[in-house]
Design an enzyme around this catalytic site. Structure first.
Site, PDB file in Angstrom:
ATOM      1  N   ASN A   1       0.802  -1.217   0.000  1.00 55.38           N
ATOM      2  CA  ASN A   1       0.000   0.000   0.000  1.00 55.38           C
ATOM      3  C   ASN A   1       0.834   1.266   0.000  1.00 55.38           C
ATOM      4  O   ASN A   1       0.368   2.328  -0.367  1.00 55.38           O
ATOM      5  CB  ASN A   1      -0.923   0.004   1.226  1.00 55.38           C
ATOM      6  CG  ASN A   1      -2.319  -0.430   0.853  1.00 55.38           C
ATOM      7  OD1 ASN A   1      -2.879   0.069  -0.122  1.00 55.38           O
ATOM      8  ND2 ASN A   1      -2.868  -1.357   1.597  1.00 55.38           N
TER       9      ASN A   1
ATOM     10  N   ASN B   1      -7.980  -9.928   2.868  1.00 54.53           N
ATOM     11  CA  ASN B   1      -8.947  -8.907   2.485  1.00 54.53           C
ATOM     12  C   ASN B   1     -10.239  -9.516   1.961  1.00 54.53           C
ATOM     13  O   ASN B   1     -10.402 -10.723   1.882  1.00 54.53           O
ATOM     14  CB  ASN B   1      -8.330  -7.950   1.459  1.00 54.53           C
ATOM     15  CG  ASN B   1      -7.906  -8.682   0.212  1.00 54.53           C
ATOM     16  OD1 ASN B   1      -8.376  -9.772  -0.054  1.00 54.53           O
ATOM     17  ND2 ASN B   1      -7.012  -8.081  -0.536  1.00 54.53           N
TER      18      ASN B   1
ATOM     19  N   CYS C   1      -7.162  -0.913   9.252  1.00 49.72           N
ATOM     20  CA  CYS C   1      -6.725  -1.758   8.142  1.00 49.72           C
ATOM     21  C   CYS C   1      -6.508  -0.808   6.970  1.00 49.72           C
ATOM     22  O   CYS C   1      -5.856   0.207   7.147  1.00 49.72           O
ATOM     23  CB  CYS C   1      -7.752  -2.837   7.841  1.00 49.72           C
ATOM     24  SG  CYS C   1      -9.386  -2.211   7.525  1.00 49.72           S
ATOM     25  N   SER C   2      -7.074  -1.064   5.816  1.00 56.58           N
ATOM     26  CA  SER C   2      -6.894  -0.124   4.720  1.00 56.58           C
ATOM     27  C   SER C   2      -7.836   1.063   4.875  1.00 56.58           C
ATOM     28  O   SER C   2      -7.411   2.184   5.075  1.00 56.58           O
ATOM     29  CB  SER C   2      -7.133  -0.806   3.386  1.00 56.58           C
ATOM     30  OG  SER C   2      -6.308  -1.928   3.277  1.00 56.58           O
ATOM     31  N   ASP C   3      -9.116   0.776   4.799  1.00 57.38           N
ATOM     32  CA  ASP C   3     -10.085   1.861   4.875  1.00 57.38           C
ATOM     33  C   ASP C   3     -10.761   1.956   6.227  1.00 57.38           C
ATOM     34  O   ASP C   3     -11.455   2.909   6.511  1.00 57.38           O
ATOM     35  CB  ASP C   3     -11.138   1.693   3.785  1.00 57.38           C
ATOM     36  CG  ASP C   3     -10.537   1.940   2.408  1.00 57.38           C
ATOM     37  OD1 ASP C   3      -9.710   2.861   2.311  1.00 57.38           O
ATOM     38  OD2 ASP C   3     -10.872   1.200   1.476  1.00 57.38           O
ATOM     39  N   GLY C   4     -10.596   0.944   7.023  1.00 56.58           N
ATOM     40  CA  GLY C   4     -11.155   1.002   8.362  1.00 56.58           C
ATOM     41  C   GLY C   4     -12.643   0.774   8.416  1.00 56.58           C
ATOM     42  O   GLY C   4     -13.315   1.339   9.262  1.00 56.58           O
TER      43      GLY C   4
END
Lengths: 602, 566
Positions: free
Chosen positions: A226, A251, A304-307
Site C-alpha cells: 500500500n 482482504n 486496516c486499509s479503509d477502516g
C-alpha cells in the site's frame, strides 16, 4: 410438491396444491442467483439460490413460462436504485409516531455514556458536523479531550478518506480504549505531526499505561504494498511509544472466494469428511486485541486499509470478548449499530443490495456473526441470545426488509431519508426476544462475567451447520435449547401460578380463619400433565385462564362441594384419585415448606 | 511369579505431578499390584489420585543424569503416563533408579496376561456382594419377557450349553422353532467359528427379524450345506424375500473363498438377496484411532493442518459407514418389511456393531438406560465380542498391534452421533458413553473381561467379580447417566449420515482439554433448569405416563379440587 407460483413485485410466492395450501414466500432481494437448467421432458428446472443459503428447486412445465420467470426474477432480484428496495414498500402498519420511536430504540449516545467515559479525558466533538471531516463517519465522534480541533482536522487529512482515529470502545475497569481509524497516508516517507499528536493524545488519555498498541489487521505484505499507492502504516520511529502489530486478516476478496467454496461443499454434500472452515484466520487476532486491552490495560488503535471491514470486525469481536453487555440481545444490537452501521460499514456494497460491482461484495458481517457463534459454542452459558438470533440478523442484513442495513454510511442514509421512509428492525426483534433467548444464560453465571478467554486451537472451531447446512433442515431435528426453553417457561408459569394461589389462599384464610394450609393442590394437578409439547406452549393461555378467570367464585359454596367431590365412583376416576392423593402427600411437605419461608405472608 | 515381585520400589516421596487443568502438585507416589497412587498430604484435606495400572496404555521415561554431580542430587527422571482413557500425566521422580524401577513395574503390571490376576478379581467394595445373579438378563429371560408378532415361531435352543457347537456363543440362543438342534450343529460346522445364524432382534411392528452369523465356509469349490439353507429358509418362512447384508465388498467376499470362507450364493439361497457394504476392520480401525488421537493431542496445528489430519485419520468415515449400514438394515426391516441377516467374516465385530446400532434406531426399548445396557450385554458381551483381545491396548501404545480394534469405541461414537442428532430420544447421557469408553479398557468390574462366555465361565468371572451394568443402574449413581431432556418416542430415529451431520466426538477425544470444561458447565446448567422444573412439577412425575385424565377436567373442576382440599 406441486403448486402454483406467483410473482409479486417483492416476493415469489409458492402455494402448494395440497389441503393445507402451504405458502412459501421468498423475498426477491434475498435471491442471489437464479439458474435455468436444460429443459427435460418433464419440464424446465429452475434453481433459486438465496443469500441466506436457502436453495429452492422449481420445475416449470412450460419452457416459455420458465424463461419468463427467469427474466423477471433476474431483474427483480437486482434492483438498481434504493427506491426499488423492499424496505421502502414494506409497511407493517405502524403509525408515524411509533416508527420514530422505533428508530430511537438504539441510542448510541446512551451507549457511550453506559461505557462510563470519563469526561475529563474524552469528549464528543462536533468536528464532523454535517460530515465535513469524513463523509463515512457518524456526525458525532468521541476523541481525546487533549486533542485540539486543529490536530483533529490535520489528522483526518493524513488518514485515508479522512477516517481519523476515534473512540470505539472504552473499558472502564482498565481505562484502556479501543480506537479505530483507516491507514495513514505515509507513502514511503511522509509524516504528519498532527496525526502523531493525535495518537499521543489517545495514549495520554489512558493514565495507566506508558505506550499503546497500533494494530494493523492486514498481512504485513499488503501493508507494504500500500505504501506504493501513497498509503501505508505508522512508522515506529515517528510515533513515540507505540507498538505496531500486523495480524494478517485476508482482504474481502479472499474471504468471498473462501465462502463460495464452503457453499459449494455444502451443495454437493461431497463425502469428504473435511469441512472447509473459514473465518478462522481470526483465531490469531482475537488473542492479540484481547490480550492488549484486557490484561495489560493498554489502549489500542485498530486499522486496516479503509477502516470499515476488518477494523469493524476486530473492534466488535474484541468488544464482545471484553464486555458482558455485548453478549446480551440488546447489547449485540447496540454493538452492530455502533461499530458497523454508524461507522460506515458499506452494507449496500458488501451484501449487494443493489446491482453493482461484484468485487465489492464480501461476507464481512457473516464472518463477524460466525465469530460470535464460535464463541457461543465455547461458552454455552455466556450469551443471552441463541443461534436463531444470529441467523435472523444475517437474513435481515441481506433481505432489505428493514431500513437498518441500507446504504453505506450515515450520510448516505440521511440523504435518502431512510428513517422517514423505512422501518427499524431492532424493536421488531426485541418484541420477539423470547424466541431468541438462550435458556442456559444466567446473569450471575461465571461464564457471563468479565472477559472471555476463548481457545484458539484449531479443533475448537466447528462447522456452523445451522447457517450453511440449511438445505437439510427438513430432517426432524430436536433442539435441546427449545426443550429447555419450554421447560423453563413452564416452570415460570407454575411459579406465577403458585404465587397467585398463595395470594388467594391468604385471602381465603382471612375469611375462614381456620383451616389447614394445603397450597400444593395445584402442583399435583400439574404433575399429571404430559411434558409440554410445542402446541401447549404456543398457547399458554388456555393453560391457566381457569384460576384467574374464576377468581371471584364465592367461597362460601365450599362445604357443598366438599361433600360432593368424593362421590365420583367409576374405576377410572378412582385410580386417578388415589394417585392424586399420593401426589399431594408427597408434595405437601416439601413444597409448602418452600412456600412458607419464601412467600406466605404469615 | 507373584504380582508383588514386579515392584522394586513401592514408594517415592517428593514426586511432582502434572496433569491438565491443574497446577503441578508435589506428593508421594505408591505403586501397588493394581494401582498407581499419588497422594498430596501437604494440605489438611489430602488429595489422592488413583489410577488403575490396567488403564495405562504407554509409558515414556526420560532420565536426566548429569555427570559430575553427586548421584543423590543430580539425577531425576520424568515419566509420562498415557492412559487408555486418553489422559496424559507427567510425574517427575527424584532419583534415577527409583524412576526406572517404577517405570518397569508399571510396564510389567499394566500388561498382565492372566485374567484372574486382574483387578476385578480383587475389587471388593463394601456395598456390593458377590451373591445373587450376575448381569442384567439372560437369553432365556429375554425370550420370556419379549412379546412379538409370531413370537411362537422362535425358540430358545440350548444346543450350545457346553460351548461345543460354537465356542464364542452363549449357552442359549434364539433360533427358528422348526429347526431342530441337529440341524443347528450342521449349520454351525458350515460357518466360521461355528457362529450359525441366530436371532438378534425381532421388530415389534411387523415381526421381522435381524439375524447375525459369520461367513459361510463355501470355499473355492462352492460347498453347500443343506441344513444352513433350511435354517435361513425357516427365518423368512412364507414371506418372499430376505436380505443378507454382507459387511465386505463384493471383491473381498470373492477373495474370502480362497481361504475357505465365502458367501451365500444366489442359486442356493434363492429367497435371499445379498447386499455388499464395505466395512473396515481390525488393524485399519485401530490405526485410524491412533491417528485421530494423535491429531487431537497436538494443539499447535493450524486450522488447515488440523482438518487434513482429521480427514486423514478416516475415523469419521468409519462412523459414517457404520451408521449408514445400520440405516440400511433399518430400512429393510421397518420400511420394506423384510428380515435381515447381517454378517462379515468372523461375525464378532462389525456384525455386532451394525446389528446393535440398527436396534438402537428401531427399538424404543433399547433407548432407555436399562434397555441400552441390556442391548450391550446381549449383543456384545454374550454374543462373544472378544473384548480382551480388542481392547488390550488403546491409541497411545507402542506395542505391535495384534488383535486390537476399537469396534466398541466406534459403536459408542455412533451412539453419540445419534444422541447428538436426537437429543431428546435417548434416556442415557453422554456421561454413560464416556464411562463405558473408559471401562471397556480398564475396569474394576468383570463385565468386559475375557473374550466370550466360555472363557468367562472357565475363569469364574461371574462368581468372583462384580457386574458393571448392575452397578450403573444402582439408584445412587444412576442420575448422572440420565439425559435430563429425555422424551420417549415410539418412532424409528433415522440418523442423518450427511458428512455435515457427523461431528468429532469432542466429549471423548478432547476430553482432557480446556474446551471440555465449558461444556461441563453448560451441562450442569441444563440439569439445574430441569431439576428446578421437576421440583416444581412434582417428584413423582414420570415422563413415560402422560395421563389423559387432566385433559378431561374442566377448569371449574380444577378449581373445585383445589378448594376441597382447603
Amino acid at each position: 410438491m406441486v403448486g402454483t407460483l406467483y410473482l409479486s413485485s417483492t416476493h415469489t410466492i409458492f402455494v402448494e396444491n395440497s389441503e393445507a395450501r402451504k405458502e412459501t414466500w421468498v423475498l426477491h432481494s434475498l435471491m442471489s442467483t437464479v439458474e435455468r437448467l436444460p429443459t427435460n421432458p418433464s419440464g424446465s428446472p429452475l434453481i433459486i439460490r438465496c443469500k441466506n443459503f436457502h436453495v429452492y428447486r422449481l420445475l416449470i412445465p412450460q419452457e416459455k413460462d420458465c424463461v419468463d420467470v427467469l427474466a423477471s426474477l433476474t431483474r427483480l432480484s437486482r434492483p438498481e436504485r434504493y427506491g426499488e428496495l423492499f424496505c421502502f414498500s414494506f409497511n407493517p402498519n405502524l403509525d408515524k409516531e411509533l416508527r420514530e420511536k422505533a428508530w430511537a430504540f438504539i441510542d448510541l449516545k446512551a451507549e457511550f455514556s453506559r461505557m462510563g467515559i470519563p469526561s475529563n479525558l474524552w469528549h464528543a466533538t462536533a468536528a464532523n458536523h454535517e460530515y465535513r471531516l469524513c463523509d463515512t463517519y457518524p456526525s458525532e465522534l468521541y476523541v481525546p479531550k487533549s486533542a485540539s480541533p486543529a490536530v483533529i482536522v490535520g489528522s483526518a487529512k493524513f488518514r485515508s478518506r479522512g477516517r481519523l482515529p476515534v473512540l470505539s470502545y472504552y473499558h472502564r475497569d482498565t481505562s484502556a480504549s479501543i480506537c479505530r481509524s483507516s491507514q495513514p497516508l505515509t507513502g514511503f516517507s511522509a509524516r504528519s505531526s498532527d496525526d502523531e499528536q493525535m495518537l499521543q493524545a489517545i495514549m495520554k488519555s489512558n493514565p495507566v499505561s506508558e505506550f499503546m498498541y497500533v494494530v494493523d489487521t492486514r498481512p504485513k505484505l499488503n501493508a507494504m504494498a500500500n505504501r506504493a499507492a501513497g498509503k501505508g502504516y505508522e512508522n515506529e520511529d515517528h510515533y513515540t511509544n507505540i507498538k505496531l502489530q500486523f495480524i494478517g486478516i485476508e482482504n474481502i476478496h479472499v474471504m468471498r472466494n473462501s465462502q463460495q467454496k464452503l457453499i459449494d461443499v455444502g451443495d454437493l454434500a461431497a463425502p469428504t469428511m473435511s469441512d472447509f472452515l473459514w473465518g478462522l484466520e481470526n483465531s490469531g487476532w482475537l488473542k492479540h486485541i484481547k490480550a492488549a486491552v484486557a490484561e495489560d490495560g493498554v489502549s489500542v488503535l485498530v486499522h486496516c486499509s479503509d477502516g470499515w471491514d476488518r477494523t469493524a470486525q476486530a473492534c466488535s469481536v474484541a468488544s464482545v470478548l471484553l464486555d458482558p453487555y455485548y453478549r446480551t440481545i440488546k447489547g449485540l444490537m447496540v454493538l452492530i449499530e455502533k461499530d458497523w452501521v454508524s461507522f460506515g460499514h458499506k452494507f449496500s456494497h458488501r451484501y449487494s443490495h443493489l446491482d453493482g460491482d461484484p468485487k465489492e461484495v464480501s461476507p464481512v458481517m457473516d464472518q463477524f456473526l460466525e465469530c460470535v457463534w464460535q464463541l457461543m459454542q465455547q461458552f454455552p452459558c455466556a450469551f443471552e441470545f441463541n443461534e436463531r438470533f444470529l441467523i435472523q440478523l444475517h437474513t435481515h442484513i441481506y433481505s432489505c426488509q428493514y431500513g437498518n442495513f441500507i446504504g453505506n454510511c450515515q450520510k448516505e442514509r440521511r440523504d435518502i431519508k431512510l428513517q422517514e421512509r423505512t422501518h427499524c428492525l431492532w424493536p421488531h426483534l426485541w418484541e420477539n426476544r423470547t424466541e431468541y433467548t438462550n435458556p442456559l444464560y444466567r446473569t450471575d453465571h461465571s461464564q457471563t462475567q468479565g472477559v472471555l478467554k476463548p481457545l484458539t486451537t484449531a479443533y475448537c472451531f466447528k462447522f456452523w451447520k445451522g447457517m450453511y447446512g440449511r438445505a437439510e433442515k427438513s430432517l426432524t431435528s430436536q433442539s435441546p435449547a427449545d426443550c429447555l426453553n419450554a421447560v423453563r417457561e413452564e416452570s415460570q408459569q407454575l411459579e406465577e401460578e403458585l404465587s397467585t394461589h398463595q395470594e388467594r389462599l391468604a385471602e381465603l384464610k382471612e375469611m375462614k380463619t381456620s383451616g389447614e394450609r394445603k397450597n400444593t393442590k395445584k402442583l399435583s394437578e400439574r404433575a399429571r400433565r404430559p411434558i409440554p409439547s410445542e402446541c401447549e406452549l404456543g398457547s399458554p393461555l388456555d393453560y391457566f385462564t381457569a384460576p384467574t378467570s374464576e377468581k371471584h367464585t364465592p367461597s362460601f359454596t365450599l362445604p357443598l362441594e366438599l361433600a360432593a367431590q368424593p362421590k365420583t365412583g367409576d374405576p377410572d376416576d378412582l385410580s386417578t384419585c388415589s394417585d392424586f392423593e399420593s401426589g399431594v402427600a408427597d408434595l405437601s411437605s416439601h413444597s409448602s415448606s418452600a412456600g412458607d419461608d419464601a412467600k406466605d405472608p404469615d | 511369579m507373584e504380582l508383588s515381585e514386579h515392584i522394586k520400589t513401592a514408594n517415592v516421596e517428593d514426586v511432582t505431578l502434572r496433569r491438565p487443568f491443574h497446577p503441578a502438585l508435589r506428593g508421594t507416589l505408591c505403586v501397588t499390584s493394581h494401582h498407581l497412587l499419588f497422594s498430596d498430604r501437604k494440605d489438611e484435606a489430602s488429595w489422592q489420585l488413583l489410577i488403575l495400572l490396567r488403564n495405562i496404555d504407554a509409558i515414556e521415561k526420560s532420565v536426566e543424569n548429569l555427570f559430575g554431580y553427586p548421584r543423590t542430587m543430580g539425577s531425576s527422571g520424568t515419566i509420562t503416563i498415557k492412559c487408555k482413557d486418553l489422559l496424559v500425566l507427567q510425574l517427575e521422580i527424584p532419583g534415577m533408579e527409583e524412576c526406572l524401577n517404577i517405570a518397569s513395574s508399571i510396564e510389567a503390571l499394566s500388561a498382565l496376561e492372566s485374567v484372574t490376576e486382574m483387578y476385578p478379581f480383587f475389587y471388593r467394595p463394601s456395598h456390593l456382594t458377590l451373591h445373587g445373579p450376575w448381569g442384567l438378563s439372560s437369553i432365556e429371560q429375554y425370550y420370556k419377557q419379549t412379546e412379538r408378532l409370531q413370537w411362537d415361531r422362535w425358540r430358545v435352543s440350548t444346543v450350545n450349553s457346553d460351548f461345543s457347537v460354537c465356542p464364542s456363543y452363549p449357552r442359549a440362543v434364539i433360533v427358528p422353532r422348526e429347526v431342530d438342534d441337529e440341524k443347528l450343529v450342521q449349520s454351525a460346522r458350515f460357518r466360521q467359528g461355528g457362529r450359525f445364524p441366530v436371532l438378534s432382534y425381532c421388530h415389534l411392528r411387523n415381526g421381522m427379524v435381524i439375524m447375525r452369523s459369520s461367513q459361510p465356509l463355501t470355499g473355492a469349490n462352492r460347498k453347500r450345506c443343506k441344513e444352513d439353507e433350511l435354517l435361513l429358509q425357516a427365518v423368512i418362512d412364507g414371506s418372499e424375500l430376505g436380505y443378507i447384508i454382507d459387511l465386505r465388498s463384493a471383491q473381498q467376499a470373492q477373495q474370502a473363498r480362497m481361504t475357505g470362507g465365502g458367501f451365500e450364493s444366489k442359486s442356493c439361497y434363492s429367497y435371499w438377496k445379498r447386499i455388499n457394504r464395505h466395512h473396515e476392520r481390525g488393524k485399519v480401525l485401530q490405526e485410524s484411532l491412533i491417528k485421530l488421537v494423535e491429531a487431537c493431542s497436538d494443539p499447535s496445528h493450524s486450522v488447515d493442518r488440523w482438518l487434513s489430519k482429521l480427514e486423514n485419520s478416516k475415523w469419521l468415515s468409519h462412523v459414517h459407514s457404520a451408521l449408514s449400514t445400520a440405516g440400511l438394515v433399518v430400512e429393510c426391516v421397518e420400511r420394506d418389511g423384510h428380515s435381515v441377516l447381517v454378517h462379515g467374516s468372523e461375525g464378532t465385530d462389525s456384525t455386532l456393531l451394525v446389528s446393535s446400532l440398527a436396534q438402537l434406531i428401531l427399538d424404543p426399548a433399547s433407548r432407555t438406560l436399562t434397555g441400552f445396557l441390556c442391548l450391550l450385554e446381549r449383543d456384545w458381551i454374550q454374543a462373544g465380542h472378544p473384548f480382551q483381545q480388542r481392547c488390550a491396548h488403546s491409541a497411545y501404545s507402542h506395542a505391535r498391534l495384534k488383535q486390537e480394534c476399537p469396534s466398541f469405541l466406534l459403536l459408542l461414537d455412533c451412539v453419540w452421533q445419534v444422541w447428538r442428532q436426537f437429543p431428546l430420544a435417548l434416556e442415557f447421557s453422554e456421561a454413560l458413553l464416556l464411562r463405558l469408553a473408559q471401562e471397556v479398557y480398564a475396569s474394576n468390574y468383570g463385565t468386559f473381561l475375557c473374550n466370550n462366555e466360555q472363557e468367562r465361565c472357565a475363569a469364574g468371572v461371574k462368581e468372583n467379580t462384580h457386574c458393571l451394568f448392575q452397578s450403573l443402574l444402582s439408584a445412587d449413581i444412576e442420575e448422572q447417566y440420565l439425559n435430563p431432556l429425555y422424551e420417549p418416542t415410539d418412532l424409528a430415529i433415522w440418523p442423518s449420515v450427511h458428512p455435515q451431520s457427523l461431528q468429532l466426538w469432542t466429549g471423548l477425544f478432547l476430553r482432557w482439554t480446556e474446551y471440555a470444561q465449558n461444556m461441563e458447565e453448560a451441562r450442569e446448567e441444563m440439569w439445574s433448569i430441569v431439576k428446578e422444573h421437576r421440583e416444581r412439577v412434582g417428584p413423582d412425575r414420570t415422563n413415560k405416563t402422560p395421563s389423559t385424565h387432566c385433559d378431561t377436567l374442566t377448569p371449574f373442576e380444577n378449581l373445585m379440587d383445589e378448594l376441597t382440599i382447603l
